[in-house]
Design a protein around this motif. Structure first.
Motif, PDB file in Angstrom:
ATOM      1  N   GLU A  31      -2.990   2.539  22.279  1.00 47.88           N
ATOM      2  CA  GLU A  31      -3.643   1.418  21.620  1.00 47.88           C
ATOM      3  C   GLU A  31      -4.054   1.858  20.219  1.00 47.88           C
ATOM      4  O   GLU A  31      -4.374   3.013  20.001  1.00 47.88           O
ATOM      5  N   LEU A  32      -4.046   0.924  19.290  1.00 50.96           N
ATOM      6  CA  LEU A  32      -4.499   1.204  17.931  1.00 50.96           C
ATOM      7  C   LEU A  32      -5.920   0.704  17.752  1.00 50.96           C
ATOM      8  O   LEU A  32      -6.229  -0.427  18.098  1.00 50.96           O
ATOM      9  N   TYR A  33      -6.762   1.563  17.258  1.00 47.28           N
ATOM     10  CA  TYR A  33      -8.148   1.210  16.974  1.00 47.28           C
ATOM     11  C   TYR A  33      -8.431   1.459  15.503  1.00 47.28           C
ATOM     12  O   TYR A  33      -7.829   2.321  14.887  1.00 47.28           O
ATOM     13  N   GLY A  34      -9.358   0.737  14.929  1.00 44.96           N
ATOM     14  CA  GLY A  34      -9.680   0.860  13.508  1.00 44.96           C
ATOM     15  C   GLY A  34     -11.110   1.273  13.316  1.00 44.96           C
ATOM     16  O   GLY A  34     -11.799   1.487  14.283  1.00 44.96           O
ATOM     17  N   PRO A  35     -11.541   1.398  12.094  1.00 49.33           N
ATOM     18  CA  PRO A  35     -11.039   0.751  10.886  1.00 49.33           C
ATOM     19  C   PRO A  35      -9.780   1.411  10.321  1.00 49.33           C
ATOM     20  O   PRO A  35      -8.988   0.767   9.667  1.00 49.33           O
ATOM     21  N   ARG A  36      -9.581   2.668  10.523  1.00 44.91           N
ATOM     22  CA  ARG A  36      -8.314   3.255  10.080  1.00 44.91           C
ATOM     23  C   ARG A  36      -7.414   3.348  11.312  1.00 44.91           C
ATOM     24  O   ARG A  36      -7.909   3.425  12.439  1.00 44.91           O
ATOM     25  N   PRO A  37      -6.130   3.351  11.133  1.00 48.12           N
ATOM     26  CA  PRO A  37      -5.240   3.425  12.304  1.00 48.12           C
ATOM     27  C   PRO A  37      -5.477   4.713  13.095  1.00 48.12           C
ATOM     28  O   PRO A  37      -5.401   5.810  12.565  1.00 48.12           O
ATOM     29  N   LEU A  38      -5.842   4.551  14.329  1.00 42.85           N
ATOM     30  CA  LEU A  38      -6.088   5.674  15.221  1.00 42.85           C
ATOM     31  C   LEU A  38      -5.430   5.334  16.560  1.00 42.85           C
ATOM     32  O   LEU A  38      -5.862   4.422  17.261  1.00 42.85           O
ATOM     33  N   VAL A  39      -4.366   6.044  16.886  1.00 40.44           N
ATOM     34  CA  VAL A  39      -3.684   5.811  18.153  1.00 40.44           C
ATOM     35  C   VAL A  39      -4.444   6.563  19.241  1.00 40.44           C
ATOM     36  O   VAL A  39      -4.762   7.743  19.103  1.00 40.44           O
ATOM     37  N   TYR A  40      -4.743   5.862  20.314  1.00 37.33           N
ATOM     38  CA  TYR A  40      -5.574   6.400  21.378  1.00 37.33           C
ATOM     39  C   TYR A  40      -4.915   6.145  22.725  1.00 37.33           C
ATOM     40  O   TYR A  40      -4.547   5.004  23.040  1.00 37.33           O
ATOM     41  N   HIS A  41      -4.745   7.197  23.497  1.00 36.18           N
ATOM     42  CA  HIS A  41      -4.232   7.033  24.850  1.00 36.18           C
ATOM     43  C   HIS A  41      -4.634   8.251  25.674  1.00 36.18           C
ATOM     44  O   HIS A  41      -4.404   9.393  25.278  1.00 36.18           O
ATOM     45  N   LEU A  42      -5.263   8.005  26.800  1.00 33.98           N
ATOM     46  CA  LEU A  42      -5.590   9.067  27.746  1.00 33.98           C
ATOM     47  C   LEU A  42      -4.857   8.783  29.057  1.00 33.98           C
ATOM     48  O   LEU A  42      -5.177   7.802  29.746  1.00 33.98           O
ATOM     49  N   PRO A  43      -3.863   9.581  29.402  1.00 30.35           N
ATOM     50  CA  PRO A  43      -3.136   9.346  30.656  1.00 30.35           C
ATOM     51  C   PRO A  43      -4.045   9.298  31.878  1.00 30.35           C
ATOM     52  O   PRO A  43      -3.785   8.532  32.808  1.00 30.35           O
ATOM     53  N   THR A  44      -5.119  10.083  31.873  1.00 34.85           N
ATOM     54  CA  THR A  44      -6.009  10.054  33.045  1.00 34.85           C
ATOM     55  C   THR A  44      -6.642   8.679  33.231  1.00 34.85           C
ATOM     56  O   THR A  44      -6.866   8.246  34.365  1.00 34.85           O
ATOM     57  N   ASN A  45      -6.921   7.978  32.134  1.00 31.37           N
ATOM     58  CA  ASN A  45      -7.455   6.612  32.254  1.00 31.37           C
ATOM     59  C   ASN A  45      -6.427   5.694  32.894  1.00 31.37           C
ATOM     60  O   ASN A  45      -6.756   4.883  33.765  1.00 31.37           O
ATOM     61  N   THR A  46      -5.176   5.787  32.464  1.00 34.51           N
ATOM     62  CA  THR A  46      -4.116   4.955  33.032  1.00 34.51           C
ATOM     63  C   THR A  46      -4.009   5.190  34.531  1.00 34.51           C
ATOM     64  O   THR A  46      -3.943   4.252  35.321  1.00 34.51           O
ATOM     65  N   HIS A  47      -4.010   6.458  34.957  1.00 34.49           N
ATOM     66  CA  HIS A  47      -3.868   6.775  36.374  1.00 34.49           C
ATOM     67  C   HIS A  47      -5.092   6.304  37.161  1.00 34.49           C
ATOM     68  O   HIS A  47      -4.960   5.792  38.276  1.00 34.49           O
ATOM     69  N   ALA A  48      -6.269   6.451  36.571  1.00 33.78           N
ATOM     70  CA  ALA A  48      -7.486   5.999  37.246  1.00 33.78           C
ATOM     71  C   ALA A  48      -7.487   4.483  37.420  1.00 33.78           C
ATOM     72  O   ALA A  48      -7.833   3.981  38.496  1.00 33.78           O
ATOM     73  N   PHE A  49      -7.094   3.746  36.392  1.00 34.67           N
ATOM     74  CA  PHE A  49      -7.071   2.286  36.492  1.00 34.67           C
ATOM     75  C   PHE A  49      -6.042   1.819  37.517  1.00 34.67           C
ATOM     76  O   PHE A  49      -6.290   0.884  38.283  1.00 34.67           O
ATOM     77  N   ALA A  50      -4.877   2.459  37.543  1.00 34.09           N
ATOM     78  CA  ALA A  50      -3.856   2.090  38.537  1.00 34.09           C
ATOM     79  C   ALA A  50      -4.381   2.384  39.944  1.00 34.09           C
ATOM     80  O   ALA A  50      -4.244   1.554  40.848  1.00 34.09           O
ATOM     81  N   GLY A  51      -4.984   3.548  40.134  1.00 31.49           N
ATOM     82  CA  GLY A  51      -5.547   3.893  41.441  1.00 31.49           C
ATOM     83  C   GLY A  51      -6.656   2.951  41.863  1.00 31.49           C
ATOM     84  O   GLY A  51      -6.742   2.545  43.027  1.00 31.49           O
ATOM     85  N   MET A  52      -7.520   2.588  40.927  1.00 28.85           N
ATOM     86  CA  MET A  52      -8.602   1.646  41.241  1.00 28.85           C
ATOM     87  C   MET A  52      -8.037   0.281  41.622  1.00 28.85           C
ATOM     88  O   MET A  52      -8.559  -0.377  42.531  1.00 28.85           O
ATOM     89  N   GLY A  53      -6.982  -0.146  40.947  1.00 32.63           N
ATOM     90  CA  GLY A  53      -6.351  -1.417  41.291  1.00 32.63           C
ATOM     91  C   GLY A  53      -5.747  -1.385  42.682  1.00 32.63           C
ATOM     92  O   GLY A  53      -5.869  -2.346  43.448  1.00 32.63           O
ATOM     93  N   LEU A  54      -5.105  -0.273  43.030  1.00 35.69           N
ATOM     94  CA  LEU A  54      -4.539  -0.135  44.371  1.00 35.69           C
ATOM     95  C   LEU A  54      -5.634  -0.152  45.441  1.00 35.69           C
ATOM     96  O   LEU A  54      -5.482  -0.791  46.483  1.00 35.69           O
TER      97      LEU A  54
END
Length: 62
Positions: free
Chosen positions: A28-51
């Motif tokens: 994801e891009l966050y500002g005010p300056r372009p900052l690409v942000y991604h934590l794979p552990t968050n993705t895995h946690a959200f998928a697990g929580m959804g399951l």
């Protein structure tokens, strides 16, 4: 299954799951300056929580 939206969600998570059991994430891009942000552990946690949430909801319908 009484909840077709849960079936679609579960199918989606199973379809995109990687062979090593993880799920791909999207930076994801966050500002005010372009900052690409991604934590794979968050993705895995959200998928697990959804399951887990789907399992809880479906287990109450039995």
């Amino acid at each position: 299954m009484h909840e077709p939206f849960l079936r679609r969600a579960l199918d989606y998570l199973m379809d995109i799951q990687q062979p090593d059991g993880t799920w791909p994430g999207t930076p994801e891009l966050y500002g005010p300056r372009p900052l690409v942000y991604h934590l794979p552990t968050n993705t895995h946690a959200f998928a697990g929580m959804g399951l887990m949430a789907a399992w809880r909801r479906l287990s109450h319908h039995r």
